[in-house]
Structure formats: C-alpha cells, structure tokens
Design a protein around this motif. Sequence first.
Motif, PDB file in Angstrom:
ATOM      1  N   LEU A  34      -2.719   1.889  -9.767  1.00  0.00           N
ATOM      2  CA  LEU A  34      -1.451   1.255 -10.122  1.00  0.00           C
ATOM      3  C   LEU A  34      -0.513   1.197  -8.926  1.00  0.00           C
ATOM      4  N   PHE A  35      -0.481   2.277  -8.136  1.00  0.00           N
ATOM      5  CA  PHE A  35       0.358   2.301  -6.946  1.00  0.00           C
ATOM      6  C   PHE A  35      -0.061   1.200  -5.974  1.00  0.00           C
ATOM      7  N   GLY A  36      -1.359   1.062  -5.750  1.00  0.00           N
ATOM      8  CA  GLY A  36      -1.854   0.019  -4.860  1.00  0.00           C
ATOM      9  C   GLY A  36      -1.549  -1.374  -5.377  1.00  0.00           C
ATOM     10  N   PHE A  37      -1.675  -1.552  -6.683  1.00  0.00           N
ATOM     11  CA  PHE A  37      -1.377  -2.850  -7.285  1.00  0.00           C
ATOM     12  C   PHE A  37       0.083  -3.221  -7.092  1.00  0.00           C
ATOM     13  N   TYR A  38       0.977  -2.290  -7.367  1.00  0.00           N
ATOM     14  CA  TYR A  38       2.396  -2.570  -7.218  1.00  0.00           C
ATOM     15  C   TYR A  38       2.816  -2.657  -5.747  1.00  0.00           C
ATOM     16  N   LEU A  39       2.191  -1.872  -4.881  1.00  0.00           N
ATOM     17  CA  LEU A  39       2.501  -1.917  -3.460  1.00  0.00           C
ATOM     18  C   LEU A  39       2.113  -3.261  -2.858  1.00  0.00           C
ATOM     19  N   SER A  40       1.028  -3.839  -3.333  1.00  0.00           N
ATOM     20  CA  SER A  40       0.586  -5.127  -2.782  1.00  0.00           C
ATOM     21  C   SER A  40       1.541  -6.257  -3.121  1.00  0.00           C
ATOM     22  N   SER A  41       2.334  -6.100  -4.164  1.00  0.00           N
ATOM     23  CA  SER A  41       3.260  -7.168  -4.545  1.00  0.00           C
ATOM     24  C   SER A  41       4.631  -7.020  -3.885  1.00  0.00           C
ATOM     25  N   THR A  42       4.809  -6.007  -3.054  1.00  0.00           N
ATOM     26  CA  THR A  42       6.080  -5.824  -2.357  1.00  0.00           C
ATOM     27  C   THR A  42       6.041  -6.564  -1.024  1.00  0.00           C
ATOM     28  N   ALA A  43       7.128  -6.464  -0.286  1.00  0.00           N
ATOM     29  CA  ALA A  43       7.227  -7.134   1.010  1.00  0.00           C
ATOM     30  C   ALA A  43       6.275  -6.539   2.043  1.00  0.00           C
ATOM     31  N   ILE A  44       5.849  -5.312   1.851  1.00  0.00           N
ATOM     32  CA  ILE A  44       4.952  -4.673   2.824  1.00  0.00           C
ATOM     33  C   ILE A  44       3.484  -5.038   2.565  1.00  0.00           C
ATOM     34  N   GLY A  45       3.185  -5.682   1.448  1.00  0.00           N
ATOM     35  CA  GLY A  45       1.806  -6.053   1.111  1.00  0.00           C
ATOM     36  C   GLY A  45       1.104  -6.860   2.181  1.00  0.00           C
TER      37      GLY A  45
END
Length: 64
Positions: A34-45
């Motif tokens: 879940l962390f990876g999924f949400y992290l990929s949708s941020t500006a740092i993805g």
Amino acid sequence: MILSVSGVVLLGVVVFVFFRKDGLKASHACICALFGFYLSSTAIGPSIEAGGASLAHLLGGLKF
C-alpha cells in the motif's frame, strides 16, 4: 513496460523470501504494498521510477 513487470516480479520474490525466511508477516507485506502504491502516485513517483531505470541500465551494462 518490461522493466516495470520485471521489477515487480523481482520485488515480489524478495517479499516472498522475507516472508518465508525472515518472518515477514502478511500484514507487513500488505502495508509495504500500500505504501508503494500511494508513493508512486505522489510527485516523487517519477523520480523513483527514473532511479530504478537508471539502476537497471547500470546493472545491465556490467560485464562479468
């Protein structure tokens, strides 16, 4: 696309090994996913994806 699929497979294998050998609980693996999924949708993805592609290109160029 090939890099994404192979990266997912590699990370899946690593998580599986941690789950079987080092006692990674299923709940911890779900939280990481879940962390990876949400992290990929941020500006740092895109930066993370570019870093992964750069690392794969570096490892692909090594000659043994």
